[in-house]
Design a protein around this motif. Structure first.
Motif, PDB file in Angstrom:
ATOM      1  N   VAL A  27      43.808  35.162  40.180  1.00 29.29           N
ATOM      2  CA  VAL A  27      43.654  36.553  40.591  1.00 29.29           C
ATOM      3  C   VAL A  27      44.810  36.931  41.511  1.00 29.29           C
ATOM      4  N   ALA A  28      45.396  38.103  41.270  1.00 29.83           N
ATOM      5  CA  ALA A  28      46.483  38.581  42.111  1.00 29.83           C
ATOM      6  C   ALA A  28      46.145  39.982  42.593  1.00 29.83           C
ATOM      7  N   THR A  29      46.861  40.427  43.627  1.00 25.40           N
ATOM      8  CA  THR A  29      46.710  41.824  44.034  1.00 25.40           C
ATOM      9  C   THR A  29      47.428  42.688  43.004  1.00 25.40           C
ATOM     10  N   ALA A  30      47.206  43.979  43.099  1.00 26.88           N
ATOM     11  CA  ALA A  30      47.872  44.895  42.177  1.00 26.88           C
ATOM     12  C   ALA A  30      49.390  44.740  42.281  1.00 26.88           C
ATOM     13  N   GLU A  31      49.880  44.301  43.456  1.00 27.71           N
ATOM     14  CA  GLU A  31      51.329  44.130  43.645  1.00 27.71           C
ATOM     15  C   GLU A  31      51.810  42.778  43.139  1.00 27.71           C
ATOM     16  N   GLY A  32      50.895  41.953  42.624  1.00 29.96           N
ATOM     17  CA  GLY A  32      51.301  40.671  42.056  1.00 29.96           C
ATOM     18  C   GLY A  32      51.231  39.520  43.039  1.00 29.96           C
ATOM     19  N   GLU A  33      50.673  39.730  44.240  1.00 31.15           N
ATOM     20  CA  GLU A  33      50.533  38.637  45.206  1.00 31.15           C
ATOM     21  C   GLU A  33      49.301  37.802  44.860  1.00 31.15           C
ATOM     22  N   LEU A  34      49.488  36.491  44.768  1.00 32.08           N
ATOM     23  CA  LEU A  34      48.384  35.608  44.409  1.00 32.08           C
ATOM     24  C   LEU A  34      47.307  35.640  45.493  1.00 32.08           C
ATOM     25  N   LEU A  35      46.039  35.708  45.072  1.00 30.60           N
ATOM     26  CA  LEU A  35      44.923  35.667  46.019  1.00 30.60           C
ATOM     27  C   LEU A  35      44.268  34.282  45.961  1.00 30.60           C
ATOM     28  N   PRO A  36      43.655  33.853  47.077  1.00 27.08           N
ATOM     29  CA  PRO A  36      43.071  32.497  47.100  1.00 27.08           C
ATOM     30  C   PRO A  36      41.703  32.457  46.429  1.00 27.08           C
ATOM     31  N   CYS A  37      41.648  32.920  45.200  1.00 25.80           N
ATOM     32  CA  CYS A  37      40.384  32.840  44.472  1.00 25.80           C
ATOM     33  C   CYS A  37      40.654  32.778  42.973  1.00 25.80           C
ATOM     34  N   PHE A  38      39.611  32.516  42.224  1.00 22.45           N
ATOM     35  CA  PHE A  38      39.743  32.430  40.775  1.00 22.45           C
ATOM     36  C   PHE A  38      38.445  32.888  40.137  1.00 22.45           C
ATOM     37  N   VAL A  39      38.557  33.279  38.886  1.00 23.83           N
ATOM     38  CA  VAL A  39      37.352  33.613  38.132  1.00 23.83           C
ATOM     39  C   VAL A  39      37.262  32.631  36.966  1.00 23.83           C
ATOM     40  N   ALA A  40      36.089  32.070  36.775  1.00 29.43           N
ATOM     41  CA  ALA A  40      35.896  31.103  35.697  1.00 29.43           C
ATOM     42  C   ALA A  40      34.667  31.505  34.896  1.00 29.43           C
TER      43      ALA A  40
END
Lengths: 296, 706
Positions: free
Chosen positions: B289-302
Motif C-alpha cells: 500500500v502506498a500513499t497517493a503520492e507513491g510513498e510506501l505505507l507500513p501496511c499490506f492487504v492480503a
C-alpha cells in the motif's frame, strides 16, 4: 504445547495411522529426506509408512545461535506414506488439528512448490503449506529418487517443528521456545549452535575436508562393489555432509559445486539401483508381508 | 428440441495458480470442438474454476444429435453383378450388413466411380452417450506446464485428481479415469464446507457450491477480491500497488476470499522500498500500500481463503511472517553497508561468472572496455562516458552482498542503492540500477544513456562468452539466456534508434574471449537477426517489411524500426507513392546480381542515350537523399528524438518515389545487358550505386507490391 509434546503428539498421531515410528538416523545429514527411511524406502514397489524426527545439518545456515529462525542444526519431522493415500491432505490437516491448530481459525493453503535434491537425484511435485502466510510444512509427491522414476509414488510430509511451535507459543526467537515446561530451547541448544557455527565458519580444515570427501567417495564405490548398498549409502551421506561443510566455508566455487554435487549424485543413483536389484532378488519382502497381512 | 445443462467438475488437490487459466481454456476448446464434431448443439459453454476444481458448464445442450439419413456406400457396380446379371456375393453381403433387401440397393456416382449405395436412417445418439464416450479424453486434455503421478496410478495430471462430477441435467454421466469414477458428489470449501456435497443438477451447481463457501466463478471471485482489496486499502488511507498482478496471483489461491489489512513496523521503511514490496508481493502475494503520492505505507492487504471469523489470528500470523523476513533484510542491509561497492570489488575475483568463462572480476574488465566502446559510438562525452565506465566497474559487485544473495531478483536494483549510499554519483547509481533491463520482452528499457551503454555491453559480453564455448541455445533450451539478452540488445538499439555498429561490438566482445571464429560470429549474427525480427514483430511490423527494414548494414540497425513505421505510414497515406519508391528501388535491385564487379566507376562518355544521363543525375539525387537521411538520423539520436527519424525516413521515401519515372525511363529505353562489356559494366555500376543509396534507408525490394 511444549516442543517435546509437539513431537510426541506427531508420533502418536502418525503411529495411529500405521506408521513405523523410526528413531533419528545417527549421522549428519541436510534433511530428513536423506535418511534411509526415506531415500531407500521410497524406491521400488514395497509399501511403507514411517515417521521420524531427523536432526538436520545446514552448516551454511549457521548464525552462531543469534538469528531467530536460522540454525545450523534443527529438526525436521518427516512422514513417508507409500503409496500416497487418496486422503493424504485431509490426514495432514487432521495432524495440525491434533497439534491444536483449528483450521477454521487459521488460513491454511497449499502453495505450489516443487522440490529437488540434486545430490540425491531426487525430485518431486507438491506444495509448501502456509498457515497464516507462514511456511510450516513441505508436502511432496516424489517422482524420482536416485535418478529412478518411482512407482508407486509416495507422499512426503516434512514439518518444521520449530516454526510450528514458535507460532503456537507466540515467541519470536527459537531460543524462547519452551522445549519442556521447565527448559527453553535456547538452554538446550544455543551453546551448541554457537560452537558448531564457529567450527563451520572459522575452524574447519578445508584441506582435511577435501581429503575426507575423496576418501568417503572411494570408500562408497568400494562398498558398492562389495554389494552393500545400505552401508555405501552411509558413506554417501558422509560425502554430502562433508561437501556442505566445504560449501559453508566458502571453499567451493560455483563450477566446482556442480561437479561435486554430480559426484555425490552418481553414487546415490548407484546405491538406488543396487538396492532395487537386491530387493527384487529377495522377492520384495515388504510387498509379500503386506499381501499376507491383507489375507489375514 | 429438448435441451439440458451439462456440468463437468474435475476435483483436484490444489493446482498451482498459474496452471488453471490455460487448463480452463483448453478444456473449453476441447469440449466445444468435440460437441461440434458430434453435431450436438448448445447455447453457451463456459470454463471456470478454483485451485481445487476445473469446471465446465454447457447451457442448453441438445439431448440428442439430430436424426439424419446417410448414404452408405458399397462395392463398385461392376463387382455387384456377375456375367449373367445376377447379384454377386459382394452385393448380397453389403445389403445384408445394412439389413435391407438387394432390391433396395441403388447405384450412385461417387468419387470412386459408380457404387452400390443404401440410404440409411441414422437416429441421433443421445448426448449422455456421446458425453460418456468423450469425457475421459476431455478431462485429460489440459496440457499442464508440469505433470505428476500419484499413488499407483499411471495417469499424469497437474495435481492428483480426487473426484469427478458429470451431470447432464440431473443425471450422472458415467465415466472414469482409472479408478476415479464420476458421480454427483463434489466437495465444499476445505474448511468451511462439507466434505461430501450432492449436486442435484447441473443448473443448481453454482448455488450449491456457494452454500458450501466456494465461489466457483473466477470472474465473480476476481471482482469480489478487487472490491474487498480496494475497500481495505482505502481504509488504510492509501492506494494498492501492483493491483492487477497480485490480484491474478491470488485469484486461483482461494475459493472464498476475504481481504484483511496487516501492519509492519515503520523502521522497515528504512530499507530500500523495493525490498519490502518484493517480500509482500512476490513472496507473500500481498498488496503493498502506498500513499497517493507513491510513498510506501507500513501496511499490506492480503486475501485469506476463508471468512471473517477469527481473522485476528490470521492477521497476527501474517504480520509475524513479514516482520521476520524484513528483520532479516534489515540485518543484511546494515551488514552490507559496512563496506562500499568499491571496497568489495576485489571480492569478485573469487566469484565464478559462468563455468569456463572465468571470474566476475574478469567479466567486469571486459564489460568496462565494451561499455566505453558503446559510449563512444553513442557520442557520450567525457563526464557521461566516465559515469558509464564507473558503473561498469561496479555493476556486478552487488552479487556479493547478503541482501542480493537473499533477494536475487533485486540484483542491479540494490547495486544502484548501494552505489548511491557509497557516494557514487547519481548517474553511476542509476546506470547500475537499470543495467539488467530489459529483463523480458515487456520490461522497460534503461532510461539513461549510460545505463543503456552498460546494459548492451554486459549482455553482449555474456552472449559472446557463451557462444565462444559452444553453448548456443538449441530448440527451447537456452540456459544462459542468450536469446533474451540479444532481444534486449535489439530492443534498445531499435526502440532508441541507437547509431551503433552492433556486429562490430560483437566482434570486439568475441575478441575479448580470444574468439575469432567466423562461424561463431555468423551464429551470433543469425541469432541477433532473429531477435531483431522478434522485436519488430512485437511492434506490429509484418514479415516482408521486417526483411526490408533489416536489409541494411548492421551499423544501421538502429534506424530499422523508425523506417519500418515510415513505410507503414506511407502505405496508409499514399500507397501509390510507396509503390513508386519500391519500383525505383526494385528495378535496379533485380538486375545488379548480374554485375561482374563491385565497381561504381561511371564513364559518362559511354552513354548512348539521354535516359542514361538522366539516371546518373537521379542516382546523384538518391545519394543525396541517403546522405541527408544519415545526418538527420545521427542528429535525431543526439537530440533524443527518435520519432524524427520516422519523419525523415518518410521524406526520404517520398523523394525516392520521385525518381521512379527516371528509373522506368531508363529500363524502357536502355538495354542494360548490352553486348559490349564496357557498356554493360557502366550501366550496372550506375544501378548498383542507386541500390547502395536506397539500401542505406531500407531494402525496399523485399516488399511485395504490384
Amino acid at each position: 504445547m511444549t516442543f517435546q509434546e509437539t513431537l510426541m503428539t506427531l508420533h502418536r498421531f502418525w503411529s495411529d495411522r500405521g506408521c513405523v515410528i523410526e528413531q533419528p538416523y545417527d549421522m549428519e545429514m541436510g534433511a530428513g529426506t536423506m535418511a534411509p527411511a526415506t531415500f531407500i524406502r521410497a524406491l521400488g514397489p514395497e509399501p511403507y509408512r514411517v515417521a521420524y524426527v531427523q536432526p538436520s545439518r545446514r552448516p551454511a545456515d549457521a548464525r552462531y545461535g543469534e538469528n531467530p529462525y536460522r540454525l545450523a542444526r534443527y529438526f525436521q519431522y518427516q512422514v513417508i506414506l507409500k503409496p500416497s493415500p487418496d486422503d493424504v491432505q485431509e490426514t495432514y490437516i487432521e495432524s495440525l488439528a491434533a497439534l491444536g491448530f483449528d483450521p477454521l481459525k487459521h488460513d491454511i493453503r497449499f502453495v505450489e512448490d516443487d522440490w529437488e535434491n540434486p545430490s540425491l537425484g531426487a525430485g518431486g511435485v507438491g506444495w509448501e503449506v502456509w498457515m497464516d502466510g507462514m511456511e510450516i510444512t513441505q508436502f511432496t509427491y516424489f517422482q524420482q529418487v536416485g535418478g529412478i522414476e518411482v512407482d508407486p509414488v509416495c507422499a512426503e510430509i516434512t514439518y518444521g517443528p520449530e516454526r510450528l511451535v514458535m507460532y503456537m507459543q507466540d515467541v519470536d526467537h527459537y531460543k524462547d521456545i519452551r522445549w519442556s515446561d521447565a527448559v527453553p530451547y535456547g538452554a538446550v541448544r544455543q551453546v551448541e549452535e554457537y560452537q558448531i557455527s564457529a567450527y563451520g565458519f572459522e575452524v574447519a580444515d578445508t584441506e582435511m575436508l577435501y581429503r575426507h570427501f575423496e576418501d568417503y567417495e572411494r570408500e562408497a564405490a568400494r562398498t558398492l562393489e562389495a554389494g552393500l548398498p545400505l552401508a555405501a549409502y552411509e558413506l554417501v551421506l558422509k560425502c554430502s555432509h562433508t561437501f556442505n561443510l566445504l560449501d559453508a566455508r566458502g571453499a567451493v566455487s560455483v563450477s566446482e559445486r556442480t561437479a561435486l554435487i554430480g559426484r555425490v549424485r552418481k553414487l546415490a543413483s548407484h546405491v538406488a539401483r543396487l538396492w532395487l536389484t537386491q530387493r527384487e532378488e529377495a522377492g520384495w519382502p515388504l510387498l509379500a508381508l503386506a499381501q499376507k497381512g491383507g489375507e489375514a | 428440441m429438448a435441451t439440458r445443462d451439462f456440468l463437468l467438475e474435475i476435483g483436484t488437490e490444489e493446482l498451482p495458480s498459474r496452471f488453471v487459466p490455460p487448463a480452463l481454456e483448453q478444456l473449453r476448446d476441447e469440449v466445444a470442438a468435440a460437441l461440434g464434431s458430434w453435431r450436438l448443439e448448445f447455447d453457451s459453454i463456459r470454463a471456470t474454476g478454483t485451485p481445487r476444481r476445473l469446471v465446465l458448464l454447457v447451457e442448453g445442450l441438445a439431448e440428442k444429435q439430430p436424426d439424419r439419413r446417410v448414404e452408405v456406400q458399397g462395392p463398385p457396380k461392376q463387382a455387384c453383378f456377375d456375367a449373367e446379371g445376377r447379384p454377386t456375393k459382394a452385393l448380397e453381403g453389403f445389403a445384408k450388413a445394412q439389413g435391407v433387401d438387394v432390391a433396395q440397393v441403388t447405384f450412385a456416382e461417387t468419387e470412386k466411380g459408380i457404387r452400390a449405395t443404401i440410404a440409411v436412417d441414422e437416429p441421433g445418439r443421445p448426448a449422455a452417450e456421446v458425453l460418456a464416450e468423450i469425457l475421459p479424453r476431455v478431462a485429460l486434455c489440459p496440457n499442464f506446464p508440469k505433470t505428476m503421478r500419484w499413488a499407483h496410478r499411471k495417469v499424469r495430471y497437474g495435481r492428483p485428481i480426487r473426484w469427478l462430477v458429470a451431470l447432464l441435467g440431473s443425471e450422472v454421466v458415467p465415466f472414469a479415469i482409472e479408478d476415479i469414477h464420476s458421480g454427483r458428489v463434489s466437495r465444499g470449501h476445505r474448511f468451511l464446507g462439507q466434505e461430501a456435497v450432492e449436486i442435484p443438477s447441473a443448473d443448481a451447481y453454482r448455488q450449491t457450491m456457494r452454500e458450501q463457501y466456494v465461489m466457483v466463478d473466477h470472474e465473480e471471485r476476481r471482482e469480489a477480491i478487487r472490491a474487498q482489496v480496494l475497500a481495505a486499502v482505502n481504509q488504510a488511507g492509501g492506494v494498492p500497488m501492483h493491483l492487477e498482478e497480485v490480484l491474478e496471483e491470488n485469484l486461483y489461491l482461494v475459493e472464498w476470499p476475504t481481504a484483511f489489512t496487516g501492519r509492519f513496523s515503520e523502521e522497515f521503511l528504512g530499507l530500500p522500498h523495493v525490498v519490502p514490496t518484493t517480500v509482500m508481493r512476490k513472496h507473500q502475494k500481498y498488496f503493498p500500500v502506498a500513499t497517493a503520492e507513491g510513498e510506501l505505507l507500513p501496511c499490506f492487504v492480503a486475501v485469506r481463503n476463508g471468512g471473517v471469523e477469527h481473522i485476528e489470528e490470521v492477521i497476527r500470523g501474517n504480520q509475524i511472517v513479514v516482520h521476520g523476513r524484513l528483520r532479516d533484510a534489515v540485518f543484511f542491509f546494515r551488514n552490507d553497508l559496512d563496506r562500499t561497492l568499491a571496497d568489495r570489488a576485489k571480492d569478485l575475483e573469487r566469484v565464478v561468472f559462468i563455468h569456463g568463462l572465468g571470474s566476475l572480476a574478469e567479466k567486469t574488465r571486459r564489460v568496462e572496455a565494451l561499455t566505453l566502446s558503446v559510449a563512444r559510438a553513442l557520442g557520450l562525452d567525457g563526464a557521461d562516458a566516465e559515469h558509464a565506465r564507473r558503473a561498469a566497474e561496479l555493476c556486478k559487485v552487488d552479487l556479493t552482498t547478503n541482501l542480493v544473495i537473499e533477494f536475487t531478483s533485486l540484483q542491479g536494483i540494490l547495486g544502484g542503492v548501494y552505489a548511491a549510499r557509497g557516494g557514487e554519483s547519481p548517474a553511476v547509481a542509476a546506470a547500475i540500477g537499470e543495467h539488467y533491463r530489459p529483463a523480458s520482452a515487456d520490461d522497460e528499457l534503461p532510461a539513461t544513456a549510460a545505463g543503456c551503454a552498460l546494459s548492451i555491453a554486459d549482455k553482449m559480453d555474456t552472449v559472446a562468452g557463451v557462444l565462444s564455448i559452444g553453448e548456443a541455445p538449441t530448440g527451447t533450451a537456452d540456459p544462459h539466456g542468450v536469446r533474451r539478452r540479444l532481444q534486449g540488445i535489439a530492443a534498445m538499439v531499435l526502440r532508441k534508434s541507437l547509431p551503433l555498429d552492433i556486429m562490430g561490438l560483437a566482434r570486439e566482445a568475441l575478441a575479448h574471449y580470444g574468439c575469432q571464429d567466423t562461424a561463431v560470429e555468423g551464429q551470433l549474427a543469425d541469432l541477433l537477426r532473429q531477435r531483431a525480427e522478434a522485436v519488430l514483430e512485437l511492434h506490429g511490423i509484418g514479415m516482408d517489411l521486417r526483411d526490408a527494414a533489416l536489409g541494411v548494414e548492421w551499423g544501421r540497425l538502429g534506424q530499422a524500426l523508425a523506417v519500418a513505421r515510415a513505410v507503414q505510414a506511407l502505405d496508409t497515406e499514399d500507397p501509390e507513392v510507396l509503390t513508386a519508391a519500391w519500383r525505383a528501388a526494385t528495378r535496379p535491385a533485380n538486375i545488379i546480381s548480374k554485375r561482374e564487379s563491385d565497381s561504381i566507376e561511371i564513364d559518362a562518355s559511354l552513354f548512348e542515350s539521354e535516359s542514361e544521363g538522366a539516371l546518373l543525375e537521379s542516382v546523384g539525387r538518391m545519394e543525396t537523399v541517403a546522405d541527408v537521411f544519415d545526418r538527420r538520423v545521427v542528429k535525431a539520436f543526439l537530440e533524443e528524438r527518435p520519432r524524427t527519424i520516422e519523419s525523415q525516413a518518410l521524406i526520404a521515401l517520398r523523394s525516392l518515389a520521385l525518381e521512379a519515372p527516371v528509373v522506368d525511363g531508363f529500363f524502357d529505353e536502355v538495354m542494360v545487358m548490352a553486348e559490349d562489356p564496357r557498356l554493360r559494366a557502366n550501366r550496372l555500376a550506375m544501378l548498383y550505386r542507386a541500390h547502395l543509396a536506397v539500401t542505406r534507408i531500407a531494402d525496399l525490394h523485399a516488399l511485395r507490391r504490384d
